[in-house]
Scaffold this motif. Structure first.
Motif, mmCIF file in Angstrom:
data_model
loop_
_atom_site.group_PDB
_atom_site.id
_atom_site.type_symbol
_atom_site.label_atom_id
_atom_site.label_comp_id
_atom_site.label_asym_id
_atom_site.label_seq_id
_atom_site.Cartn_x
_atom_site.Cartn_y
_atom_site.Cartn_z
ATOM 1 N N THR A 17 -26.051 40.255 -0.569
ATOM 2 C CA THR A 17 -24.859 41.534 -0.789
ATOM 3 C C THR A 17 -24.855 42.460 -0.625
ATOM 4 O OG1 THR A 17 -24.934 40.826 -2.910
ATOM 5 C CG2 THR A 17 -23.386 38.906 -1.115
ATOM 6 N N THR A 18 -26.389 42.898 -1.403
ATOM 7 C CA THR A 18 -26.280 44.271 -1.698
ATOM 8 C C THR A 18 -27.063 44.803 -0.124
ATOM 9 O OG1 THR A 18 -28.700 42.981 -2.571
ATOM 10 C CG2 THR A 18 -26.896 43.973 -4.230
ATOM 11 N N GLN A 19 -27.687 44.401 0.428
ATOM 12 C CA GLN A 19 -28.252 44.761 1.854
ATOM 13 C C GLN A 19 -27.148 45.557 2.728
ATOM 14 O OE1 GLN A 19 -31.419 42.959 3.856
ATOM 15 N NE2 GLN A 19 -32.203 41.704 1.746
ATOM 16 N N LEU A 20 -25.993 44.591 2.584
ATOM 17 C CA LEU A 20 -24.472 44.422 3.090
ATOM 18 C C LEU A 20 -24.058 46.643 2.534
ATOM 19 C CD1 LEU A 20 -22.614 41.038 3.925
ATOM 20 C CD2 LEU A 20 -24.039 42.763 5.033
ATOM 21 N N ALA A 21 -24.230 46.344 1.338
ATOM 22 C CA ALA A 21 -23.410 47.805 0.341
ATOM 23 C C ALA A 21 -24.242 48.955 1.230
ATOM 24 C CB ALA A 21 -23.258 46.981 -0.819
ATOM 25 N N ALA A 22 -25.773 48.327 1.492
ATOM 26 C CA ALA A 22 -26.546 49.792 1.177
ATOM 27 C C ALA A 22 -26.522 49.858 2.813
ATOM 28 C CB ALA A 22 -28.097 49.094 1.153
ATOM 29 N N MET A 23 -26.373 49.184 3.697
ATOM 30 C CA MET A 23 -25.592 49.419 5.114
ATOM 31 C C MET A 23 -24.570 50.173 5.945
ATOM 32 S SD MET A 23 -27.350 46.177 7.615
ATOM 33 C CE MET A 23 -27.193 44.908 6.913
ATOM 34 N N LEU A 24 -23.749 49.994 4.242
ATOM 35 C CA LEU A 24 -22.232 50.226 4.507
ATOM 36 C C LEU A 24 -22.782 51.978 3.997
ATOM 37 C CD1 LEU A 24 -19.078 50.682 4.439
ATOM 38 C CD2 LEU A 24 -18.859 49.899 2.729
ATOM 39 N N MET A 25 -23.318 51.949 2.860
ATOM 40 C CA MET A 25 -23.255 52.988 2.210
ATOM 41 C C MET A 25 -24.077 54.180 3.074
ATOM 42 S SD MET A 25 -24.159 53.070 -1.297
ATOM 43 C CE MET A 25 -24.930 51.877 -1.481
ATOM 44 N N MET A 26 -24.712 53.507 3.816
ATOM 45 C CA MET A 26 -25.864 54.089 5.434
ATOM 46 C C MET A 26 -25.222 54.856 6.296
ATOM 47 S SD MET A 26 -29.098 52.820 7.348
ATOM 48 C CE MET A 26 -27.830 51.558 8.198
ATOM 49 N N VAL A 27 -24.150 54.013 6.871
ATOM 50 C CA VAL A 27 -22.863 53.767 8.305
ATOM 51 C C VAL A 27 -22.242 54.970 7.724
ATOM 52 C CG1 VAL A 27 -21.273 53.215 9.099
ATOM 53 C CG2 VAL A 27 -23.428 51.655 9.084
ATOM 54 N N VAL A 28 -21.865 54.999 6.289
ATOM 55 C CA VAL A 28 -20.971 56.370 5.748
ATOM 56 C C VAL A 28 -21.539 57.590 5.703
ATOM 57 C CG1 VAL A 28 -19.138 56.794 4.200
ATOM 58 C CG2 VAL A 28 -19.047 55.010 4.759
ATOM 59 N N SER A 29 -22.462 57.684 5.119
ATOM 60 C CA SER A 29 -24.093 58.943 5.420
ATOM 61 C C SER A 29 -23.626 59.117 6.842
ATOM 62 C CB SER A 29 -24.840 58.735 5.395
ATOM 63 O OG SER A 29 -24.755 58.411 3.733
ATOM 64 N N ILE A 30 -23.650 58.596 8.018
ATOM 65 C CA ILE A 30 -24.406 59.101 9.382
ATOM 66 C C ILE A 30 -23.029 59.637 9.476
ATOM 67 C CG2 ILE A 30 -25.225 58.318 11.795
ATOM 68 C CD1 ILE A 30 -26.817 56.155 9.759
ATOM 69 N N ALA A 31 -21.991 58.937 9.252
ATOM 70 C CA ALA A 31 -21.041 59.146 9.778
ATOM 71 C C ALA A 31 -20.653 60.609 9.654
ATOM 72 C CB ALA A 31 -19.646 57.902 10.294
ATOM 73 N N ARG A 32 -20.620 60.784 8.428
ATOM 74 C CA ARG A 32 -20.762 62.142 8.053
ATOM 75 C C ARG A 32 -20.930 63.075 7.984
ATOM 76 N NH1 ARG A 32 -21.297 62.477 1.153
ATOM 77 N NH2 ARG A 32 -23.088 61.958 2.521
ATOM 78 N N LEU A 33 -22.764 63.219 8.405
ATOM 79 C CA LEU A 33 -23.312 64.095 9.066
ATOM 80 C C LEU A 33 -23.028 64.405 10.190
ATOM 81 C CD1 LEU A 33 -27.053 62.516 7.791
ATOM 82 C CD2 LEU A 33 -25.495 65.187 6.574
ATOM 83 N N GLN A 34 -22.768 63.617 11.112
ATOM 84 C CA GLN A 34 -22.258 63.252 12.779
ATOM 85 C C GLN A 34 -20.538 64.353 12.874
ATOM 86 O OE1 GLN A 34 -22.853 59.651 14.449
ATOM 87 N NE2 GLN A 34 -25.014 60.161 14.606
ATOM 88 N N GLY A 35 -19.849 64.230 11.669
ATOM 89 C CA GLY A 35 -18.841 64.738 11.855
ATOM 90 C C GLY A 35 -17.544 63.728 12.000
ATOM 91 N N ARG A 36 -17.599 62.436 12.168
ATOM 92 C CA ARG A 36 -16.922 61.647 12.377
ATOM 93 C C ARG A 36 -15.869 61.258 11.997
ATOM 94 N NH1 ARG A 36 -18.466 59.444 17.953
ATOM 95 N NH2 ARG A 36 -20.680 60.409 18.516
ATOM 96 N N MET A 37 -16.089 61.094 10.091
ATOM 97 C CA MET A 37 -15.401 60.379 9.735
ATOM 98 C C MET A 37 -14.922 62.054 8.530
ATOM 99 S SD MET A 37 -16.534 57.658 6.361
ATOM 100 C CE MET A 37 -16.941 56.687 7.530
ATOM 101 N N THR A 38 -12.845 61.761 8.391
ATOM 102 C CA THR A 38 -13.242 62.546 7.723
ATOM 103 C C THR A 38 -12.832 62.520 6.350
ATOM 104 O OG1 THR A 38 -11.139 61.027 7.366
ATOM 105 C CG2 THR A 38 -10.807 62.460 9.158
#
Length: 220
Positions: A17-38
């Motif tokens: 479960t914590t790996q799922l949470a960590a991957m979600l945070m990673m995806v959010v970080s990547i999306a933010r850096l790429q300008g794909r998330m508001t």
């Protein structure tokens, strides 16, 4: 990196479960850096992550209900788990845990593939566990459930309280409180793991040290 602490048991639970949470945070970080998330969407996801511990507590509150359900599985030799979309991997995690610690043969299938083989296995001796959140695949999932019911299968549906399921003698419903879609896969993992845990306790197997398994893999 998951900050889950030491997990002594061979069959990993909190590490998953914590790996799922960590991957979600990673995806959010990547999306933010790429300008794909508001910024608004990022704030919504962060809020959901902050709410996750309280929601996990809600899932753990079903412990006694799940313990009662586990008695139905103790004398079974096979179990089928179904999930659609991102819940197929959650069904896979559930089947893995059941086979690891209770020694019951368990398999997971994407519910949309039910007719491509698994439906032939359905009878009164094979419990079918379904992960059923409220999302855009719910109606298709309900169709899969009806296919199992029509063939005399025994269903155990972990469903969002808003999903509109009604149980009967062949279908038991565990109504879960609604949570945000983004964290729901993590949330639904917990009752699946609890089910395996209680089945194993009833059968008297070693929950922490399953036979033939080891924490470290030393051979290829």
């Amino acid at each position: 990196m998951t900050r889950a602490g030491t997990e002594i048991g061979v069959a990993s639970t909190k590490a998953f479960t914590t790996q799922l949470a960590a991957m979600l945070m990673m995806v959010v970080s990547i999306a933010r850096l790429q300008g794909r998330m508001t910024a608004e969407r990022e704030a919504e996801i962060v809020k959901s992550l902050h709410e996750l511990p309280a929601n996990i507590e809600k899932a753990l509150a079903f412990d006694k209900e799940i313990e009662a359900l586990a008695t139905d599985f103790a004398d079974k030799h096979h179990t089928l788990f179904l999930g659609r979309g991102e819940y197929y991997p959650i069904a896979m995690e559930a089947s893995l845990k059941l086979k690891e610690i209770s020694y019951i043969h368990a398999e997971a299938y994407a519910a949309g593939e039910l007719k491509h083989g698994p439906l032939a296995l359905i009878d009164a001796d094979m419990p079918v566990v379904v992960v059923a959140p409220t999302n855009d695949l719910l109606e298709k999932l309900k169709s899969n459930i009806e296919e199992v019911r029509a063939r005399g299968g025994l269903l155990y549906v972990f469903a969002d309280e808003k999903a509109g399921f009604e149980g009967d003698e062949n279908m038991k419903i565990i109504q879960m409180p609604h949570v945000d879609d983004i964290i729901a896969p993590i949330y639904y993992t917990v009752p699946m793991q609890l089910l395996s845990y209680h089945v194993a306790l009833i059968k008297g197997t070693d929950v922490d040290q399953p036979r033939n398994l080891a924490k470290a893999v030393t051979v290829e």
